[in-house]
Scaffold this motif. Structure first.
Motif, mmCIF file in Angstrom:
data_model
loop_
_atom_site.group_PDB
_atom_site.id
_atom_site.type_symbol
_atom_site.label_atom_id
_atom_site.label_comp_id
_atom_site.label_asym_id
_atom_site.label_seq_id
_atom_site.Cartn_x
_atom_site.Cartn_y
_atom_site.Cartn_z
ATOM 1 N N ASN A 66 5.909 -2.532 -0.888
ATOM 2 C CA ASN A 66 6.833 -1.971 0.091
ATOM 3 C C ASN A 66 6.142 -0.888 0.930
ATOM 4 O O ASN A 66 6.285 -0.844 2.152
ATOM 5 C CB ASN A 66 8.057 -1.392 -0.617
ATOM 6 C CG ASN A 66 9.093 -0.914 0.366
ATOM 7 O OD1 ASN A 66 9.235 -1.469 1.437
ATOM 8 N ND2 ASN A 66 9.810 0.133 -0.003
ATOM 9 N N GLU A 67 5.392 -0.011 0.283
ATOM 10 C CA GLU A 67 4.670 1.046 1.000
ATOM 11 C C GLU A 67 3.631 0.444 1.946
ATOM 12 O O GLU A 67 3.463 0.900 3.076
ATOM 13 C CB GLU A 67 3.978 2.002 0.015
ATOM 14 C CG GLU A 67 4.909 2.976 -0.634
ATOM 15 C CD GLU A 67 5.534 3.925 0.365
ATOM 16 O OE1 GLU A 67 4.793 4.597 1.111
ATOM 17 O OE2 GLU A 67 6.776 3.972 0.430
ATOM 18 N N VAL A 70 5.781 -1.070 -10.208
ATOM 19 C CA VAL A 70 4.747 -0.363 -9.443
ATOM 20 C C VAL A 70 4.194 -1.264 -8.344
ATOM 21 O O VAL A 70 4.004 -0.827 -7.204
ATOM 22 C CB VAL A 70 3.628 0.132 -10.388
ATOM 23 C CG1 VAL A 70 2.417 0.613 -9.607
ATOM 24 C CG2 VAL A 70 4.144 1.228 -11.308
ATOM 25 N N ILE A 71 3.946 -2.514 -8.641
ATOM 26 C CA ILE A 71 3.424 -3.453 -7.647
ATOM 27 C C ILE A 71 4.433 -3.639 -6.506
ATOM 28 O O ILE A 71 4.061 -3.649 -5.322
ATOM 29 C CB ILE A 71 3.051 -4.796 -8.296
ATOM 30 C CG1 ILE A 71 1.790 -4.620 -9.146
ATOM 31 C CG2 ILE A 71 2.838 -5.884 -7.253
ATOM 32 C CD1 ILE A 71 1.435 -5.820 -10.001
ATOM 33 N N ALA A 72 5.718 -3.764 -6.844
ATOM 34 C CA ALA A 72 6.749 -3.908 -5.808
ATOM 35 C C ALA A 72 6.808 -2.675 -4.919
ATOM 36 O O ALA A 72 6.917 -2.779 -3.685
ATOM 37 C CB ALA A 72 8.107 -4.169 -6.454
ATOM 38 N N TRP A 73 6.712 -1.490 -5.534
ATOM 39 C CA TRP A 73 6.743 -0.254 -4.750
ATOM 40 C C TRP A 73 5.515 -0.172 -3.821
ATOM 41 O O TRP A 73 5.629 0.172 -2.655
ATOM 42 C CB TRP A 73 6.788 0.956 -5.686
ATOM 43 C CG TRP A 73 6.793 2.253 -4.943
ATOM 44 C CD1 TRP A 73 7.836 2.829 -4.300
ATOM 45 C CD2 TRP A 73 5.663 3.104 -4.758
ATOM 46 N NE1 TRP A 73 7.438 4.002 -3.716
ATOM 47 C CE2 TRP A 73 6.100 4.199 -3.982
ATOM 48 C CE3 TRP A 73 4.331 3.060 -5.164
ATOM 49 C CZ2 TRP A 73 5.251 5.224 -3.622
ATOM 50 C CZ3 TRP A 73 3.488 4.082 -4.800
ATOM 51 C CH2 TRP A 73 3.951 5.158 -4.035
ATOM 52 N N LEU A 74 4.335 -0.518 -4.356
ATOM 53 C CA LEU A 74 3.120 -0.499 -3.544
ATOM 54 C C LEU A 74 3.198 -1.510 -2.397
ATOM 55 O O LEU A 74 2.746 -1.243 -1.280
ATOM 56 C CB LEU A 74 1.891 -0.765 -4.411
ATOM 57 C CG LEU A 74 1.483 0.366 -5.366
ATOM 58 C CD1 LEU A 74 0.350 -0.100 -6.271
ATOM 59 C CD2 LEU A 74 1.076 1.596 -4.592
ATOM 60 N N SER A 104 3.829 0.933 10.723
ATOM 61 C CA SER A 104 3.499 2.184 11.428
ATOM 62 C C SER A 104 2.169 2.063 12.152
ATOM 63 O O SER A 104 2.018 2.528 13.286
ATOM 64 C CB SER A 104 3.440 3.348 10.448
ATOM 65 O OG SER A 104 4.695 3.589 9.878
ATOM 66 N N LEU A 105 1.198 1.453 11.507
ATOM 67 C CA LEU A 105 -0.118 1.274 12.106
ATOM 68 C C LEU A 105 -0.033 0.405 13.357
ATOM 69 O O LEU A 105 -0.646 0.713 14.381
ATOM 70 C CB LEU A 105 -1.089 0.658 11.094
ATOM 71 C CG LEU A 105 -2.502 0.415 11.581
ATOM 72 C CD1 LEU A 105 -3.176 1.728 11.942
ATOM 73 C CD2 LEU A 105 -3.302 -0.312 10.518
ATOM 74 N N THR A 106 0.739 -0.662 13.297
ATOM 75 C CA THR A 106 0.904 -1.537 14.453
ATOM 76 C C THR A 106 1.544 -0.778 15.613
ATOM 77 O O THR A 106 1.113 -0.900 16.762
ATOM 78 C CB THR A 106 1.774 -2.752 14.077
ATOM 79 O OG1 THR A 106 1.153 -3.438 12.985
ATOM 80 C CG2 THR A 106 1.936 -3.699 15.240
ATOM 81 N N THR A 107 2.554 0.023 15.315
ATOM 82 C CA THR A 107 3.202 0.829 16.356
ATOM 83 C C THR A 107 2.225 1.821 16.968
ATOM 84 O O THR A 107 2.145 1.968 18.190
ATOM 85 C CB THR A 107 4.409 1.582 15.766
ATOM 86 O OG1 THR A 107 5.319 0.643 15.200
ATOM 87 C CG2 THR A 107 5.116 2.399 16.816
#
Length: 131
Positions: free
Chosen positions: A30-31, A24-28, A38-41
């Motif tokens: 990655n997200e 779960v931590i790895a998935w979070l 996306s925010l930087t873009t």
């Protein structure tokens, strides 16, 4: 076999819970990385759009100033023409020569002056011809 799995699940539940937490931590993580990119873009696009809009607003403001100055100049020319016409009418009101035909030389000179006034007015706004 199922019994062995259930038995190992009971005895090693902390180990399985640790693995599940790591997944779960790895998935979070990655997200979070994907959302940060996306925010930087989006921030870059927003800054670019803001710069374009600021330039456009500046251009509109400058255009409005130029149009206002041109309108003021046209108004001043119209006022001067009205003053000159009323001064001439007042000067020749009681004179009998006012009913006579204007000499050709004087008429030509007045036309030249009128053309020069029109030329200077149209030079400030070449897109609108004098009519």
């Amino acid at each position: 076999m199922i019994t062995y799995f259930l038995l190992s699940l009971k005895t090693h539940w902390r180990w399985w819970l640790s693995i599940a937490a790591l997944v779960v931590i790895a998935w979070l993580w990655n997200e979070n990385t994907r959302i940060d990119a996306s925010l930087t873009t989006l921030e870059g696009e927003n800054n670019s759009n803001r710069a374009v809009m600021d330039n456009m607003l500046r251009t509109v403001a400058i255009t409005n100033i130029v149009l206002g100055v041109n309108q003021h100049a046209k108004n001043q020319i119209a006022l001067e023409s009205q003053r000159a016409a009323s001064d001439i009418k007042a000067a020749v009101a009681g004179d009998d020569c006012a009913a006579r035909v204007v000499p050709a030389g004087a008429a030509n000179r007045l036309r030249q002056y009128a053309d020069s006034v029109r030329a200077s007015a149209s030079a400030t706004n070449p897109s609108q011809p004098d009519r």
